[in-house]
Scaffold this motif. Structure first.
Motif, PDB file in Angstrom:
ATOM      1  N   ALA A 271       0.823  -1.202   0.000  1.00  0.00           N
ATOM      2  CA  ALA A 271       0.000   0.000   0.000  1.00  0.00           C
ATOM      3  C   ALA A 271       0.861   1.257   0.000  1.00  0.00           C
ATOM      4  O   ALA A 271       0.405   2.327  -0.431  1.00  0.00           O
ATOM      5  CB  ALA A 271      -0.928  -0.003   1.218  1.00  0.00           C
ATOM      6  N   MET A 272       2.107   1.139   0.471  1.00  0.00           N
ATOM      7  CA  MET A 272       3.002   2.307   0.473  1.00  0.00           C
ATOM      8  C   MET A 272       3.328   2.796  -0.929  1.00  0.00           C
ATOM      9  O   MET A 272       3.804   3.918  -1.109  1.00  0.00           O
ATOM     10  CB  MET A 272       4.296   1.990   1.222  1.00  0.00           C
ATOM     11  N   LEU A 277      -2.886   7.914  -3.622  1.00  0.00           N
ATOM     12  CA  LEU A 277      -3.690   8.200  -2.438  1.00  0.00           C
ATOM     13  C   LEU A 277      -3.392   9.597  -1.889  1.00  0.00           C
ATOM     14  O   LEU A 277      -4.239  10.209  -1.229  1.00  0.00           O
ATOM     15  CB  LEU A 277      -3.439   7.151  -1.358  1.00  0.00           C
ATOM     16  N   LEU A 278      -2.197  10.091  -2.145  1.00  0.00           N
ATOM     17  CA  LEU A 278      -1.806  11.407  -1.622  1.00  0.00           C
ATOM     18  C   LEU A 278      -2.546  12.544  -2.309  1.00  0.00           C
ATOM     19  O   LEU A 278      -2.568  13.665  -1.800  1.00  0.00           O
ATOM     20  CB  LEU A 278      -0.290  11.605  -1.786  1.00  0.00           C
TER      21      LEU A 278
END
Length: 281
Positions: A271-272, A277-278
């Motif tokens: 997920a990193m 997502l940011l």
């Protein structure tokens, strides 16, 4: 993701500025020095800006000039920041910066506690109380690639050739121009075969060829001496830093140990990599 810098504000044209009135004697970090579209720039921000200066020539400017420079920079930054869009990435970055700043304050508070004389003495004893005096050696060598070359050089030395001249002519390492001189060293600083050879030599003698991973060495032992442990007063500053460092490490460990930590399971490490997502609002 674009990482803005406080210095990037210099590329923006200078805004129109109004005169700032003189401060009262009770000014504080919250004292307002300018506003930009209603947003306050404070004296505290100016102080932090000056502390962050990396260029000595800028920091040595006359106070009035430096004030104008930094205030102009903060005004530009504030004006341009209004046009930025806050998203998940920005919030994450700001939170990390906030925590890092607070953590730095906490660590600084721990480190600023002056060590006691007993702590300094204990640190000295920890390092040197049971440490034996060590022997240092001063030697030179001639390094070549093959055993045959080494034997030929040894024969020339046995015949009266000058060690330094042969080192300058034949040695393949960077000590050659210095006549093979290696300076003073502890045996343990050298590779094992070299160290073993040096330990068994007498002053002013020359070894037979010694093989190491670097090649073949002819070693000349110039001298040896006993290196005594340093006196406490001579290394007080280093001991002070050692005690402070250990206090910080112990303090941080205690804080972390005392903290209530709950790791959430079920989130895949991959997920990193989801940088998209940011961009979420």
């Amino acid at each position: 993701m674009f990482k803005p810098s406080i210095l990037a504000a210099f590329v923006i044209a200078a805004p129109v500025m109004t005169a700032v009135p003189a401060f009262a004697q009770d000014e504080s970090a919250d004292t307002v020095v300018a506003t930009v579209n209603g947003q306050e720039i404070t004296l505290g921000q100016m102080i932090v800006m000056k502390q962050s200066m990396q260029d000595p020539s800028v920091a040595q400017m006359p106070p009035a000039e430096l004030w104008d420079l930094m205030l102009d920079q903060l005004i530009r930054q504030t004006a341009v920041a209004e046009q930025g869009t806050e998203n998940a990435g920005v919030r994450a970055q700001l939170e990390i910066q906030r925590r890092n700043t607070l953590a730095t304050v906490a660590v600084t508070n721990i480190a600023e506690t002056d060590p006691t004389e007993d702590e300094i003495k204990a640190a000295y004893d920890k390092v040197f109380a049971e440490a034996e005096a060590q022997t240092e050696y001063s030697a030179a060598h001639i390094l070549v690639e093959t055993e045959d070359e080494a034997k030929e050089i040894k024969a020339q030395l046995d015949g009266g050739a000058d060690f330094g001249e042969l080192a300058a002519e034949k040695s393949t390492d960077n000590s050659g121009p210095n006549k093979g001189d290696l300076g003073w060293f502890l045996a343990d600083q050298m590779v094992a075969p070299f160290a073993e050879a040096v330990r068994g030599m007498e002053k002013d003698t020359i070894s037979d060829p010694v093989q190491t991973d670097f090649g073949w060495h002819i070693i000349k032992l110039n001298d040896s001496r006993t290196r005594e442990n340093p006196k406490l007063e001579d290394i007080r500053d280093q001991l002070d830093q050692m005690v402070r460092r250990e206090k910080v490490e112990a303090g941080v460990e205690k804080i972390v140990t005392d903290a209530t930590v709950e790791k959430i399971e079920g989130i895949a490490p991959e997920a990193m990599d989801k940088v998209e997502l940011l961009e979420a609002e």
